[in-house]
Design an enzyme around this catalytic site. Structure first.
Site, PDB file in Angstrom:
ATOM      1  N   HIS A   1      23.493 118.557  66.258  1.00  0.00           N
ATOM      2  CA  HIS A   1      23.603 119.594  65.102  1.00  0.00           C
ATOM      3  C   HIS A   1      22.973 121.048  65.367  1.00  0.00           C
ATOM      4  O   HIS A   1      21.893 121.070  65.956  1.00  0.00           O
ATOM      5  CB  HIS A   1      22.525 119.044  63.860  1.00  0.00           C
ATOM      6  CG  HIS A   1      23.154 117.670  63.565  1.00  0.00           C
ATOM      7  ND1 HIS A   1      24.295 117.248  62.652  1.00  0.00           N
ATOM      8  CD2 HIS A   1      22.543 116.635  63.796  1.00  0.00           C
ATOM      9  CE1 HIS A   1      24.168 116.082  62.447  1.00  0.00           C
ATOM     10  NE2 HIS A   1      23.349 115.694  63.202  1.00  0.00           N
TER      11      HIS A   1
ATOM     12  N   GLU B   1      20.126 110.660  70.760  1.00  0.00           N
ATOM     13  CA  GLU B   1      19.086 111.019  69.475  1.00  0.00           C
ATOM     14  C   GLU B   1      19.039 110.007  68.329  1.00  0.00           C
ATOM     15  O   GLU B   1      18.207 109.808  67.916  1.00  0.00           O
ATOM     16  CB  GLU B   1      19.596 112.317  69.041  1.00  0.00           C
ATOM     17  CG  GLU B   1      18.973 112.790  67.719  1.00  0.00           C
ATOM     18  CD  GLU B   1      17.613 113.450  68.014  1.00  0.00           C
ATOM     19  OE1 GLU B   1      17.526 113.415  69.264  1.00  0.00           O
ATOM     20  OE2 GLU B   1      17.095 113.876  67.182  1.00  0.00           O
TER      21      GLU B   1
ATOM     22  N   HIS C   1      24.591 108.580  59.518  1.00  0.00           N
ATOM     23  CA  HIS C   1      25.336 109.592  60.625  1.00  0.00           C
ATOM     24  C   HIS C   1      26.678 109.908  60.412  1.00  0.00           C
ATOM     25  O   HIS C   1      27.252 111.070  60.294  1.00  0.00           O
ATOM     26  CB  HIS C   1      25.256 109.187  61.964  1.00  0.00           C
ATOM     27  CG  HIS C   1      25.365 109.997  62.989  1.00  0.00           C
ATOM     28  ND1 HIS C   1      24.754 111.056  63.516  1.00  0.00           N
ATOM     29  CD2 HIS C   1      26.785 110.372  63.748  1.00  0.00           C
ATOM     30  CE1 HIS C   1      25.342 111.918  64.297  1.00  0.00           C
ATOM     31  NE2 HIS C   1      26.477 111.521  64.560  1.00  0.00           N
TER      32      HIS C   1
ATOM     33  N   SER D   1      10.799 114.665  67.795  1.00  0.00           N
ATOM     34  CA  SER D   1      12.228 114.077  68.395  1.00  0.00           C
ATOM     35  C   SER D   1      12.626 114.896  69.704  1.00  0.00           C
ATOM     36  O   SER D   1      13.026 114.135  70.471  1.00  0.00           O
ATOM     37  CB  SER D   1      13.198 114.307  67.332  1.00  0.00           C
ATOM     38  OG  SER D   1      12.891 113.583  66.003  1.00  0.00           O
TER      39      SER D   1
ATOM     40  N   GLN E   1      13.490 114.106  73.588  1.00  0.00           N
ATOM     41  CA  GLN E   1      14.766 114.306  74.285  1.00  0.00           C
ATOM     42  C   GLN E   1      14.493 114.907  75.764  1.00  0.00           C
ATOM     43  O   GLN E   1      15.209 114.735  76.722  1.00  0.00           O
ATOM     44  CB  GLN E   1      15.610 115.193  73.379  1.00  0.00           C
ATOM     45  CG  GLN E   1      16.246 114.730  72.328  1.00  0.00           C
ATOM     46  CD  GLN E   1      17.416 113.708  72.949  1.00  0.00           C
ATOM     47  OE1 GLN E   1      17.624 113.750  74.143  1.00  0.00           O
ATOM     48  NE2 GLN E   1      18.396 113.119  71.951  1.00  0.00           N
TER      49      GLN E   1
ATOM     50  N   SER F   1      27.087 120.848  59.897  1.00  0.00           N
ATOM     51  CA  SER F   1      25.618 121.081  60.041  1.00  0.00           C
ATOM     52  C   SER F   1      25.225 122.136  60.939  1.00  0.00           C
ATOM     53  O   SER F   1      24.055 122.570  60.842  1.00  0.00           O
ATOM     54  CB  SER F   1      25.061 119.686  60.834  1.00  0.00           C
ATOM     55  OG  SER F   1      25.696 119.492  62.220  1.00  0.00           O
TER      56      SER F   1
ATOM     57  N   SER G   1      28.205 120.971  67.988  1.00  0.00           N
ATOM     58  CA  SER G   1      27.449 120.511  67.245  1.00  0.00           C
ATOM     59  C   SER G   1      28.128 119.220  67.123  1.00  0.00           C
ATOM     60  O   SER G   1      29.175 118.959  67.617  1.00  0.00           O
ATOM     61  CB  SER G   1      27.674 121.415  65.953  1.00  0.00           C
ATOM     62  OG  SER G   1      26.896 120.519  64.942  1.00  0.00           O
TER      63      SER G   1
ATOM     64  N   ASP H   1      11.115 111.169  62.372  1.00  0.00           N
ATOM     65  CA  ASP H   1      12.461 111.951  61.912  1.00  0.00           C
ATOM     66  C   ASP H   1      13.036 111.089  61.086  1.00  0.00           C
ATOM     67  O   ASP H   1      13.240 111.662  59.821  1.00  0.00           O
ATOM     68  CB  ASP H   1      13.053 112.297  63.349  1.00  0.00           C
ATOM     69  CG  ASP H   1      14.392 112.691  63.126  1.00  0.00           C
ATOM     70  OD1 ASP H   1      15.123 112.288  62.166  1.00  0.00           O
ATOM     71  OD2 ASP H   1      14.991 113.199  64.175  1.00  0.00           O
ATOM     72  N   ASN H   2      13.423 109.987  61.185  1.00  0.00           N
ATOM     73  CA  ASN H   2      14.157 109.326  60.506  1.00  0.00           C
ATOM     74  C   ASN H   2      13.504 108.981  59.037  1.00  0.00           C
ATOM     75  O   ASN H   2      14.322 108.937  58.034  1.00  0.00           O
ATOM     76  CB  ASN H   2      14.764 107.833  60.928  1.00  0.00           C
ATOM     77  CG  ASN H   2      15.291 107.937  62.423  1.00  0.00           C
ATOM     78  OD1 ASN H   2      15.088 109.029  63.249  1.00  0.00           O
ATOM     79  ND2 ASN H   2      16.076 107.154  62.663  1.00  0.00           N
TER      80      ASN H   2
ATOM     81  N   CYS I   1      13.566 112.593  56.632  1.00  0.00           N
ATOM     82  CA  CYS I   1      14.669 112.358  55.404  1.00  0.00           C
ATOM     83  C   CYS I   1      13.629 112.543  53.998  1.00  0.00           C
ATOM     84  O   CYS I   1      14.319 112.875  53.010  1.00  0.00           O
ATOM     85  CB  CYS I   1      15.324 111.068  55.546  1.00  0.00           C
ATOM     86  SG  CYS I   1      16.534 110.804  56.744  1.00  0.00           S
TER      87      CYS I   1
ATOM     88  N   HIS J   1      16.108 118.461  58.803  1.00  0.00           N
ATOM     89  CA  HIS J   1      14.590 118.092  58.800  1.00  0.00           C
ATOM     90  C   HIS J   1      13.817 119.331  59.231  1.00  0.00           C
ATOM     91  O   HIS J   1      14.446 120.412  60.083  1.00  0.00           O
ATOM     92  CB  HIS J   1      14.366 116.907  59.882  1.00  0.00           C
ATOM     93  CG  HIS J   1      14.933 115.839  59.570  1.00  0.00           C
ATOM     94  ND1 HIS J   1      15.398 115.321  58.344  1.00  0.00           N
ATOM     95  CD2 HIS J   1      15.054 114.662  60.389  1.00  0.00           C
ATOM     96  CE1 HIS J   1      15.977 114.132  58.639  1.00  0.00           C
ATOM     97  NE2 HIS J   1      15.660 113.725  59.765  1.00  0.00           N
TER      98      HIS J   1
ATOM     99  N   ASN K   1      16.078 107.298  69.976  1.00  0.00           N
ATOM    100  CA  ASN K   1      15.973 107.123  68.608  1.00  0.00           C
ATOM    101  C   ASN K   1      14.832 106.121  68.646  1.00  0.00           C
ATOM    102  O   ASN K   1      13.934 106.222  67.701  1.00  0.00           O
ATOM    103  CB  ASN K   1      17.032 106.391  68.133  1.00  0.00           C
ATOM    104  CG  ASN K   1      16.974 106.210  66.650  1.00  0.00           C
ATOM    105  OD1 ASN K   1      16.818 107.222  65.780  1.00  0.00           O
ATOM    106  ND2 ASN K   1      16.949 105.013  66.467  1.00  0.00           N
TER     107      ASN K   1
ATOM    108  N   ASP L   1      24.163 112.998  70.164  1.00  0.00           N
ATOM    109  CA  ASP L   1      23.559 112.718  68.845  1.00  0.00           C
ATOM    110  C   ASP L   1      24.716 111.948  67.989  1.00  0.00           C
ATOM    111  O   ASP L   1      25.473 112.760  67.816  1.00  0.00           O
ATOM    112  CB  ASP L   1      23.180 114.066  68.138  1.00  0.00           C
ATOM    113  CG  ASP L   1      22.524 113.300  66.628  1.00  0.00           C
ATOM    114  OD1 ASP L   1      22.754 112.352  66.165  1.00  0.00           O
ATOM    115  OD2 ASP L   1      22.028 114.320  66.048  1.00  0.00           O
TER     116      ASP L   1
ATOM    117  N   LYS M   1      10.015 109.183  67.169  1.00  0.00           N
ATOM    118  CA  LYS M   1      11.361 109.776  66.901  1.00  0.00           C
ATOM    119  C   LYS M   1      11.838 108.917  65.465  1.00  0.00           C
ATOM    120  O   LYS M   1      11.391 109.439  64.476  1.00  0.00           O
ATOM    121  CB  LYS M   1      12.264 109.455  67.989  1.00  0.00           C
ATOM    122  CG  LYS M   1      13.726 110.291  67.779  1.00  0.00           C
ATOM    123  CD  LYS M   1      14.518 110.000  66.416  1.00  0.00           C
ATOM    124  CE  LYS M   1      15.779 110.625  66.335  1.00  0.00           C
ATOM    125  NZ  LYS M   1      16.397 110.299  65.163  1.00  0.00           N
TER     126      LYS M   1
END
Ligand code: NAI
Length: 461
Positions: free
Chosen positions: A53, A187, A332, A390, A394, A81, A76, A221-222, A226, A382, A212, A128, A217
């Site tokens: 993204h 990711e 996703h 995250s 990476q 996104s 992307s 992040d998840n 969210c 996010h 991930n 990703d 991560k």
């Protein structure tokens, strides 16, 4: 090469740069890596294709990779996104980027193809959802004599067309690319599933790092990502009053946990559906009613899929929903909702990424981002701080794959726990966290070193 980019409007670069400057103050992990490795440039010589993204946060990631010596080209991983000002700032800074918010599916694969066009080709992939990896590996298998399967979705039609186009223009290109890639860092949950599947089939030709499943991560992040960005997306799309509404969250994994918390935090009455008894029990003990989707259809106002699975909200479900129900996905891919089955209904576009669809009963649905992940389609994804965790993973993964490649076989790896703990540590100061210290005796008593790792591999957090 002059103008080696495709962005909506390069004049948005100044605005993008201002937001980048702010984001940097919220991304301490990435800034610490610039500080630590900016001089030694461990990524010198690497040529990284990124498919992720194209947001402001990703722009800080890209500039970190460049600061560490990498040559980067970017596309992307989702048609809705991109933040056009972020893409413009990256293009203006001299990194080739191919991404426009609202690009078509054909453009999606064409732009991904363009991101591979280093004069000498890339040697690393940062993915990703796995599209960049899929593009190269599927193309190479077709060059090797495998046949395309029958395309069952618009996505598959588009990728097959792009592969054919590239094969005609440059015979043998996919195989050459595949053979020079030294590894991929992935990711997200869905992309990681694809990688393990490739290993099972004996089709992974280079090492992969599963970013991930670093704790810093997926458990951040998840979940917390969210928690912030789901309601943000619904609000920007619909301005609906959230408090008092009945919302159904499908799936109670990391994304589902964050999503349910997001809706509850906004005052919605939240129900959860699950197939896994452990996650169902977690949801119940977190205080959510765990129901069957079928039993909630006629009473709920908001339906959100978070499963990474397909056909979770089906046409027969949408036919039963009440008038003006809001339907969206934060997983996703867009196949969680059977959007294709709605195509012959009457669609009224309300604004970008918001459509009203009339069902045969006369009831209308509000569909967000045509079923693609709504937190990035309807909002800006996010916040920077959580993406810093995250993306620090990476960058560490890319450094591992580049500087320590011989240590890895063609399998999927997770970064070692001491690096996971390092990522967390880099984010403590920014929010004033004071970390206690183990003394030697305490450390011995629980069997760890005073400097970590503090948990065994099997610990689940
Ligand atoms: P996860 O595996 O932790 O959770 C998915 C849950 O869905 C599991 O508990 C599973 O049992 C459940 N599930 C599967 N099929 C179901 C069905 N038919 N009905 C009800 N529940 C079902 O995966 P995670 O990490 O939560 O990721 C979910 C999706 O979100 C993936 O596609 C991932 O790539 C994506 N993702 C999206 C983000 C975003 O910003 N939008 C951020 C991170 C991940």
């Amino acid at each position: 090469m002059a103008n080696d980019y495709i962005v909506k409007d390069i004049n948005l670069a100044d605005f993008g740069r201002k937001e980048l400057d702010i984001a940097e103050t919220e991304m301490p992990g990435l800034m610490a890596l610039r500080e630590e490795f900016g001089e030694s440039k461990p990524l010198a010589g690497s040529r990284i294709v990124g498919s992720l993204h194209m947001t402001i946060q990703t722009a800080v990631l890209i500039e970190t990779l460049v600061a560490l010596g990498a040559d980067v080209r970017w596309a992307s991983c989702n048609i809705f996104s991109t933040q056009d000002h972020a893409a413009a700032a990256i293009a203006a800074g001299g990194t080739p980027v191919f991404a426009i918010k609202g690009q078509s599916l054909e453009e999606h694969w064409d732009y991904l193809d363009k991101s591979f066009m280093f004069p000498e080709g890339p040697n690393l992939i940062l993915d990703d959802g796995g599209d960049a990896t899929l593009y190269i590996l599927l193309g190479a298998r077709i060059e090797g004599g495998e046949e395309f399967g029958v395309a069952t979705s618009e996505e598959e039609v588009a990728i097959q067309a792009q592969i054919k186009k590239r094969m005609e223009a440059s015979p043998g290109w996919f195989t050459k690319m595949r053979d020079q890639i030294k590894g991929v860092s992935e990711e997200t949950t869905t992309g990681v599933h694809r990688l393990y599947d490739l290993v099972k089939k004996g089709q992974l030709p280079f090492p992969a790092i599963n970013v991930n499943d670093s704790v810093t991560k997926s458990k951040f992040d998840n979940k917390y990502g969210c928690k912030e960005s789901l309601v943000d997306g619904i609000r920007r799309a619909t301005d609906t009053m959230m408090a008092g509404k009945v919302a159904v969250v499908m799936g109670y994994g990391d994304v589902g946990k964050g999503s349910a918390a997001s809706l509850r935090g906004a005052g919605a009455r939240v129900k959860v559906t699950e197939v896994d008894p452990i996650c169902a029990l977690q949801a119940a003990m977190d205080g959510f009613e765990v129901v069957l989707l079928e039993d909630a259809l006629s009473t709920a106002d908001i339906f959100i899929t978070t499963t990474g699975n397909k056909d979770v909200i089906r046409i027969e479900h949408m036919r039963e929903m009440k008038d003006m129900a809001i339907v969206g996905n934060i997983g996703h891919f867009d196949n969680e909702i059977q959007v294709a089955a709605l195509k012959n209904h009457k669609w009224t576009n309300i604004k970008e990424q918001v459509d009203m669809i009339e069902m045969p009963s006369g009831n209308r649905l509000i569909l967000l981002s045509e079923g693609r992940l709504l937190n990035l389609g309807n909002a800006t994804g996010h916040p920077s701080f959580v993406m810093s965790a995250s993306f620090t993973n990476q960058v560490l993964a890319q450094m591992e794959l580049w500087t320590n490649n011989d240590a890895y076989n063609n399998e999927v790896y997770i970064l070692p726990k001491h690096l996971d703990e390092k990522v967390a540590r880099l984010h403590l100061d920014r929010i004033g966290v004071k970390l206690s210290k183990l003394d030697k005796e305490q450390a011995d008593y629980i069997g760890v070193s005073p400097d970590g790792p503090f948990k065994p591999e099997h610990y689940r957090y």
